[in-house]
Scaffold this motif. Structure first.
Motif, PDB file in Angstrom:
ATOM      1  N   ASN A  31      -1.919  -6.451  -1.031  1.00  0.00           N
ATOM      2  CA  ASN A  31      -3.170  -6.381  -2.207  1.00  0.00           C
ATOM      3  C   ASN A  31      -3.705  -7.682  -2.625  1.00  0.00           C
ATOM      4  O   ASN A  31      -4.887  -7.588  -3.010  1.00  0.00           O
ATOM      5  CB  ASN A  31      -2.330  -5.987  -3.464  1.00  0.00           C
ATOM      6  N   VAL A  34      -6.227  -8.175  -0.187  1.00  0.00           N
ATOM      7  CA  VAL A  34      -7.595  -7.269  -0.581  1.00  0.00           C
ATOM      8  C   VAL A  34      -8.535  -7.956  -1.698  1.00  0.00           C
ATOM      9  O   VAL A  34      -9.702  -7.683  -1.358  1.00  0.00           O
ATOM     10  CB  VAL A  34      -7.005  -5.705  -1.065  1.00  0.00           C
ATOM     11  N   ALA A  40     -11.643  -5.533  -3.237  1.00  0.00           N
ATOM     12  CA  ALA A  40     -11.029  -4.763  -4.189  1.00  0.00           C
ATOM     13  C   ALA A  40     -12.169  -4.344  -5.017  1.00  0.00           C
ATOM     14  O   ALA A  40     -13.421  -4.891  -5.116  1.00  0.00           O
ATOM     15  CB  ALA A  40     -10.653  -6.028  -5.317  1.00  0.00           C
ATOM     16  N   LYS A  41     -11.923  -3.121  -5.683  1.00  0.00           N
ATOM     17  CA  LYS A  41     -13.179  -2.482  -6.525  1.00  0.00           C
ATOM     18  C   LYS A  41     -12.914  -2.770  -7.934  1.00  0.00           C
ATOM     19  O   LYS A  41     -13.911  -2.775  -8.809  1.00  0.00           O
ATOM     20  CB  LYS A  41     -13.014  -0.900  -6.315  1.00  0.00           C
ATOM     21  N   ALA A  42     -11.658  -3.010  -8.406  1.00  0.00           N
ATOM     22  CA  ALA A  42     -11.304  -3.550  -9.910  1.00  0.00           C
ATOM     23  C   ALA A  42     -10.230  -4.449  -9.791  1.00  0.00           C
ATOM     24  O   ALA A  42      -9.246  -4.390  -9.013  1.00  0.00           O
ATOM     25  CB  ALA A  42     -11.089  -2.138 -10.589  1.00  0.00           C
ATOM     26  N   VAL A  43     -10.113  -5.186 -10.934  1.00  0.00           N
ATOM     27  CA  VAL A  43      -9.079  -6.015 -11.262  1.00  0.00           C
ATOM     28  C   VAL A  43      -8.612  -5.566 -12.617  1.00  0.00           C
ATOM     29  O   VAL A  43      -9.252  -5.800 -13.487  1.00  0.00           O
ATOM     30  CB  VAL A  43      -9.282  -7.644 -11.143  1.00  0.00           C
ATOM     31  N   ARG A  44      -7.177  -5.524 -12.548  1.00  0.00           N
ATOM     32  CA  ARG A  44      -6.330  -5.272 -13.898  1.00  0.00           C
ATOM     33  C   ARG A  44      -6.347  -6.322 -14.607  1.00  0.00           C
ATOM     34  O   ARG A  44      -6.369  -7.549 -14.104  1.00  0.00           O
ATOM     35  CB  ARG A  44      -4.971  -4.701 -13.657  1.00  0.00           C
ATOM     36  N   THR A  47      -3.189  -8.325 -13.967  1.00  0.00           N
ATOM     37  CA  THR A  47      -3.297  -9.137 -12.554  1.00  0.00           C
ATOM     38  C   THR A  47      -3.901 -10.350 -13.108  1.00  0.00           C
ATOM     39  O   THR A  47      -3.621 -11.859 -12.650  1.00  0.00           O
ATOM     40  CB  THR A  47      -4.113  -8.147 -11.466  1.00  0.00           C
TER      41      THR A  47
ATOM     42  N   GLU B 145     -10.818   4.077  -5.136  1.00  0.00           N
ATOM     43  CA  GLU B 145     -10.987   3.332  -6.196  1.00  0.00           C
ATOM     44  C   GLU B 145      -9.667   2.718  -6.827  1.00  0.00           C
ATOM     45  O   GLU B 145      -9.440   1.418  -7.045  1.00  0.00           O
ATOM     46  CB  GLU B 145     -11.766   3.929  -7.427  1.00  0.00           C
ATOM     47  N   TYR B 148      -8.075   0.389  -4.382  1.00  0.00           N
ATOM     48  CA  TYR B 148      -8.487  -1.049  -4.445  1.00  0.00           C
ATOM     49  C   TYR B 148      -8.605  -1.544  -5.745  1.00  0.00           C
ATOM     50  O   TYR B 148      -9.187  -2.459  -6.120  1.00  0.00           O
ATOM     51  CB  TYR B 148     -10.118  -0.944  -3.804  1.00  0.00           C
ATOM     52  N   THR B 149      -7.763  -1.232  -6.870  1.00  0.00           N
ATOM     53  CA  THR B 149      -7.663  -1.887  -8.008  1.00  0.00           C
ATOM     54  C   THR B 149      -6.396  -2.581  -7.916  1.00  0.00           C
ATOM     55  O   THR B 149      -5.108  -1.973  -7.600  1.00  0.00           O
ATOM     56  CB  THR B 149      -7.468  -0.652  -9.262  1.00  0.00           C
ATOM     57  N   ILE B 150      -6.567  -3.809  -8.139  1.00  0.00           N
ATOM     58  CA  ILE B 150      -5.652  -4.766  -8.017  1.00  0.00           C
ATOM     59  C   ILE B 150      -4.961  -5.361  -9.295  1.00  0.00           C
ATOM     60  O   ILE B 150      -5.774  -5.623 -10.077  1.00  0.00           O
ATOM     61  CB  ILE B 150      -5.856  -6.049  -7.023  1.00  0.00           C
TER      62      ILE B 150
END
Lengths: 69, 150
Positions: A31, A34, A40-44, A47, B145, B148-150
Motif C-alpha cells: 500500500n 501504491v 492511490a485514488k484517495a488518502v485517508r 494515514t 477506488e 486504492y484508498t490508502i
C-alpha cells in the motif's frame, strides 16, 4: 492527476526506508508503494496523520497540487 | 444443517451440472423426444418435427454458452474474485445469451405459439441480467477506488 505525491522526496530527506515507514504508520509495504508511485485514488486522514507524525512534516510537504495546463 | 457460502456455491455448481446434462440429453435425444411431443400435441404440430429440431439445436448454442459463462462466474466467485472486470463480462455475455434464446423462441412462436411465452421469459431474464451487469460494473469501480484508498 494534478496531485503529486512527494513521499519519496520526504523519505529521502528523513533517510527512512519504505519498510520502516510502512511499519511505523501500520500499513502494508504494498500500500505504501501504491501511495509512493502516485497510483492511490484517495488518502485517508488517519494515514496522512500517521505519515506526518512519522516523517515530522506537514501534509503540504507530501502532497502538491500541479496544474495540468 | 450448517449452511454456508461454500455449500451454496457447491449447490449452484451441481445445478449447472444437472442443466448441462439436461442440455446434452435434449441434444442427443431431441428427435425421439419431439416425436413423442408431436404425438401428444397432435394435430397442432403435425409435420413440424424439423422446425422443432431447428429451434432445439439453435437454442442449445446460447444455452451452452450461458452454462459455460455461469461456470466461469462461479469459479471466480469461489476464488473471492467477485467485483472484477471478467465477471462483468460474463454477465454481459449471459445477458446476450438470454436475448439470443429469446429471439430464437420469438421466431419459433410463428409455428408454435407456446414459444412466445418462453420468448418473453428469456427476454425478461436478459433484462434482469443486464441490470445485474450494470450493478457489477458500478461495484467494480467502487472496489477499485476502495482498493486504492490508502
Amino acid at each position: 492527476m494534478p496531485i503529486v505525491v512527494n513521499l519519496d522526496v520526504v523519505m529521502a530527506q528523513r533517510k527512512i526506508s519504505a519498510g520502516d515507514l510502512a511499519k511505523a504508520i501500520d500499513i502494508t509495504p504494498a500500500n505504501l508503494s501504491v501511495l509512493k508511485n502516485g497510483k492511490a485514488k484517495a488518502v485517508r486522514f488517519t494515514t496522512l496523520e500517521a505519515l506526518c507524525k512519522a516523517l515530522e512534516c506537514q501534509p503540504g510537504d507530501i502532497l502538491e497540487y500541479v496544474s495540468e495546463e | 444443517m450448517n449452511w454456508n457460502q461454500d455449500k451454496s456455491l457447491k449447490l449452484t455448481r451441481i445445478s449447472i451440472g444437472i442443466f448441462t446434462a439436461i442440455l446434452m440429453g435434449m441434444c442427443a435425444g431431441a428427435p425421439w423426444l419431439y416425436r413423442i411431443f408431436i404425438e401428444l400435441r397432435a394435430p397442432f404440430l403435425e409435420g413440424k418435427l424439423y422446425w422443432l429440431l431447428a429451434t432445439n439445436y439453435a437454442t442449445a448454442v446460447p444455452v451452452a454458452a450461458a452454462l459455460y459463462q455461469m461456470n466461469r462466474l462461479l469459479s471466480n466467485i469461489s476464488r473471492d474474485e467477485v467485483f472484477v472486470a471478467e465477471n462483468t463480462r460474463c454477465l454481459r455475455i449471459l445477458s446476450w445469451c438470454c436475448l439470443a434464446a429469446g429471439v430464437i423462441f420469438g421466431i419459433s412462436g410463428f409455428y408454435y405459439i407456446a414459444f412466445w411465452a418462453l420468448c418473453v421469459a428469456a427476454l425478461f431474464m436478459a433484462l434482469v441480467l443486464r441490470v445485474i451487469k450494470n450493478v457489477f460494473a458500478q461495484a467494480e469501480k467502487i472496489k477499485e477506488e476502495n482498493d486504492y484508498t490508502i
